[in-house]
Motif scaffolding. Structure first.
Motif, mmCIF file in Angstrom:
data_model
loop_
_atom_site.group_PDB
_atom_site.id
_atom_site.type_symbol
_atom_site.label_atom_id
_atom_site.label_comp_id
_atom_site.label_asym_id
_atom_site.label_seq_id
_atom_site.Cartn_x
_atom_site.Cartn_y
_atom_site.Cartn_z
ATOM 1 N N ILE A 100 0.839 -1.207 0.000
ATOM 2 C CA ILE A 100 0.000 0.000 0.000
ATOM 3 C C ILE A 100 0.870 1.252 0.000
ATOM 4 O O ILE A 100 0.623 2.202 -0.754
ATOM 5 N N THR A 101 1.906 1.246 0.821
ATOM 6 C CA THR A 101 2.801 2.403 0.913
ATOM 7 C C THR A 101 3.523 2.646 -0.407
ATOM 8 O O THR A 101 3.658 3.794 -0.861
ATOM 9 N N GLU A 102 3.963 1.589 -1.071
ATOM 10 C CA GLU A 102 4.684 1.737 -2.341
ATOM 11 C C GLU A 102 3.783 2.333 -3.427
ATOM 12 O O GLU A 102 4.212 3.188 -4.204
ATOM 13 N N VAL A 103 2.527 1.872 -3.485
ATOM 14 C CA VAL A 103 1.616 2.416 -4.486
ATOM 15 C C VAL A 103 1.320 3.889 -4.180
ATOM 16 O O VAL A 103 1.249 4.719 -5.102
ATOM 17 N N PHE A 104 1.160 4.217 -2.909
ATOM 18 C CA PHE A 104 0.918 5.609 -2.540
ATOM 19 C C PHE A 104 2.096 6.500 -2.942
ATOM 20 O O PHE A 104 1.899 7.599 -3.481
ATOM 21 N N LYS A 105 3.303 5.996 -2.713
ATOM 22 C CA LYS A 105 4.490 6.780 -3.093
ATOM 23 C C LYS A 105 4.525 7.001 -4.610
ATOM 24 O O LYS A 105 4.833 8.099 -5.079
ATOM 25 N N ARG A 106 4.191 5.962 -5.368
ATOM 26 C CA ARG A 106 4.207 6.091 -6.827
ATOM 27 C C ARG A 106 3.171 7.101 -7.296
ATOM 28 O O ARG A 106 3.449 7.956 -8.158
ATOM 29 N N ALA A 107 1.957 7.025 -6.726
ATOM 30 C CA ALA A 107 0.898 7.956 -7.119
ATOM 31 C C ALA A 107 1.264 9.384 -6.739
ATOM 32 O O ALA A 107 1.055 10.327 -7.525
ATOM 33 N N SER A 108 1.822 9.567 -5.556
ATOM 34 C CA SER A 108 2.190 10.909 -5.096
ATOM 35 C C SER A 108 3.296 11.497 -5.965
ATOM 36 O O SER A 108 3.270 12.694 -6.304
ATOM 37 N N GLN A 109 4.268 10.677 -6.341
ATOM 38 C CA GLN A 109 5.344 11.156 -7.208
ATOM 39 C C GLN A 109 4.811 11.501 -8.589
ATOM 40 O O GLN A 109 5.200 12.505 -9.202
ATOM 41 N N PHE A 110 3.884 10.692 -9.074
ATOM 42 C CA PHE A 110 3.249 10.955 -10.372
ATOM 43 C C PHE A 110 2.548 12.309 -10.344
ATOM 44 O O PHE A 110 2.674 13.105 -11.284
ATOM 45 N N ALA A 111 1.800 12.589 -9.265
ATOM 46 C CA ALA A 111 1.092 13.866 -9.146
ATOM 47 C C ALA A 111 2.078 15.027 -9.108
ATOM 48 O O ALA A 111 1.853 16.074 -9.742
ATOM 49 N N ALA A 112 3.181 14.854 -8.387
ATOM 50 C CA ALA A 112 4.162 15.930 -8.256
ATOM 51 C C ALA A 112 4.877 16.225 -9.566
ATOM 52 O O ALA A 112 5.308 17.361 -9.818
ATOM 53 N N ASP A 113 4.994 15.210 -10.429
ATOM 54 C CA ASP A 113 5.746 15.372 -11.687
ATOM 55 C C ASP A 113 4.939 16.037 -12.795
ATOM 56 O O ASP A 113 5.493 16.386 -13.837
#
Length: 567
Positions: A324-337
């Motif tokens: 769950i944490t890994e997917v959240f990190k990926r989504a958050s990084q995607f939003a920031a980019d």
């Protein structure tokens, strides 16, 4: 008086609460009186009651030909921008926006268990297997501790909810054995055979129920049951006469007799006695949740079925916290980019497992966003949308929970696709919807030009269809036999004289040409007062449900709920 100084003894908090309640009560009473005033002022004249009678009672038998829309290729009709504009103007009420709306594009990052997550859960379930097999106290403590269930009765493999090869497996392993782990409905499961029995498929019984709920009731009922058992044993009274006189069950009038009982139809105590432990012709006393029963088994069928009593322990296959944490990190990084919505679309297209989805148009007071549903997260996204600029991407990552198993099952990144101002939309904004409607109209005109001078059989032949029949069509019933929900067909049938054929009808599921084959003469209504009363009652019910909302929509009221929701 709740508003005088005596209220001060209860404190300021109670006073505030009461003043709020007072205003709500006043509002409710005013609304109720206003609705009552309007409802009681409504009247159904005789001519309207007679028309209602005709709509309900006049039947028409029809023959019809149905032509589905895809039977007319889109290439055979031409739709221009002027056609779309003209159609939208002619149907302005359907397209005009009462207030500004927005559309979001979003990308979903699904949280899916990894193979490592699944393997870890399977190992944990396998470790429970020995403990499950050796559990004491009838398995109940073990099953309860591990969020499992115990089947209350004896079931065939199909009735126990077992699928595929598991049905045969369960019937062939010994009592006390545990099978699994196996996967079903997104869970790892263990199933234990607690007991087996070959049971008659049906049985006849009779009983006398002495109802009881408290310990004192049960003690009294138990003494009465003992007395009845003694009377029956000595032959001083017949079972059926006692049942008629004393049983507190619906079967009392039949002398307590209940025939063709199937396994698990009764509570477990009665079921086990009737199908497993009891002897035919013998009288027993049992205690159940309903009270104390005096029971006699009368018959068991010769046909039997092997049945099992089982218990299940399960563990949902859900992502680990690390996943769950890994997917959240990926989504958050995607939003920031993503600087813009165009960037978001490009990045999603470049990723093999992501896609861009659009929401339906929504206003500022909406709570739901299409397939994202209703939650505080969707409301937050709506609030952001009405403060953002077109093409902007939200810096926030929105989380959505699995409503069954309560973990974050997806993260969403959103961008503002469209700002739709109030009033008539541009054709481009609703082009897809307009094209669908105009294509249907054009196809109806195409069919109309090709069927002139032809009967139904010739029309059916030309379009590879067939002539079908529907009987008893009425104006009030939109569901037409053999067709389904097609109110335009029902309305058209009501307007035809016997032998008359309709024009092409643009229905929900296709185009229809119908012909009235039989329209019996409608007799004079003899129950006008009752019809008037029924129609008035229906209208009054509609008013009570809709009057306040209609009054609100016609008033010049500014809706500021979003001001508070989006703080």
């Amino acid at each position: 008086n709740m508003e005088n100084n005596e209220m001060e003894q209860y404190g300021d908090q109670f006073r505030t609460f009461w003043l709020m309640q007072r205003d709500m009560i006043r509002k409710n009473r005013l609304q109720t009186k206003l609705q009552s005033l309007v409802s009681q002022a409504m009247y159904t004249p005789s001519w309207m009651a007679e028309a209602g009678y005709a709509n309900q009672s006049q039947t028409t038998d029809i023959n019809f030909v149905k032509i589905t829309y895809d039977q007319i290729p889109n290439e055979e009709v031409t739709v221009s921008d002027s056609d779309l504009s003209s159609y939208m103007k002619a149907n302005a009420a359907r397209y005009e926006r009462k207030e500004e709306q927005r559309i979001l594009d979003y990308v979903v990052f699904d949280v899916i268990p990894t193979s490592a997550d699944s393997a870890e859960l399977r190992t944990a379930m396998a470790d429970l297997k020995t403990g499950f097999a050796t559990a004491e106290n009838g398995d109940s403590t073990f099953v309860l501790t591990n969020d499992g269930i115990i089947s209350p009765g004896y079931f065939s493999a199909e009735e126990a909810g077992l699928n595929g090869a598991l049905k045969d497996t369960i019937m062939n392993i010994p009592v006390g054995s545990v099978y699994g782990p196996y996967v079903e409905d997104g869970e790892y499961r263990l199933v234990k055979v607690r007991a087996k029995a070959t049971m008659a498929d049906t049985a006849d019984t009779r009983h006398i129920l002495l109802r009881a709920t408290t310990p004192a009731d049960f003690a009294t009922a138990n003494e009465r049951a003992d007395s009845m058992m003694n009377v029956l044993r000595t032959g001083a009274a017949e079972f059926d006469s006692l049942a008629i006189k004393f049983s507190e069950d619906g079967s009392a009038s039949q002398g307590g007799k209940i025939e063709n009982v199937t396994p698990n139809q009764f509570v477990p105590e009665y079921n086990d006695l009737l199908f497993i432990t009891g002897d035919i012709g013998t009288t027993y006393k049992i205690k159940t949740q309903f009270g104390v029963h005096v029971v006699e088994i009368l018959r068991r069928s010769a046909s039997t079925t092997e049945r099992v009593q089982v218990a299940f322990v399960s563990e949902p296959i859900v992502p680990s916290q690390g996943t769950i944490t890994e997917v959240f990190k990926r989504a958050s990084q995607f939003a920031a980019d993503q600087g813009t919505l165009a960037d978001m679309r490009t990045a999603a297209q470049a990723a093999n497992d992501l896609r861009v989805v659009s929401t339906p148009a929504f206003d500022k007071n909406a709570f739901s966003l299409g397939s994202l549903g209703f939650s505080q997260e969707t409301k937050s996204a709506i609030c952001w949308a009405f403060g953002a600029s077109e093409g902007e991407v939200s810096p926030e990552t929105y989380s959505f929970a699995d409503t069954r198993r309560y973990y974050d099952n997806k993260y969403v990144v959103i961008g503002l696709k469209d700002v739709l101002p109030a009033g008539m939309p541009a054709v481009a904004d609703v082009r897809d919807k307009l094209e669908t409607e105009v294509l249907r109209e054009k196809k109806a005109a195409n069919v109309a030009s090709r069927i002139q001078g032809k009967d139904l059989n010739a029309i059916a032949s030309e379009f590879g269809s067939s002539v079908q029949a529907a009987a008893g069509v009425t104006f009030d019933q939109a569901n037409v036999a053999g067709i389904g929900q097609e109110p335009k067909v029902a309305a058209a049938a009501a307007g035809l004289a016997q032998g008359q054929r309709s024009d092409v009808i643009t229905g929900a599921a296709g185009l229809y040409i119908i012909e009235a084959t039989n329209k019996p003469a409608l007799g004079q209504a003899t129950n006008i007062p009752q019809l008037r009363q029924n129609m008035s009652s229906t209208a009054e019910t509609w008013v009570s449900r809709s009057f306040v909302s209609l009054l609100r929509s016609s008033a010049d009221v500014e809706d500021n709920r979003s001001t508070f929701d989006c703080q």
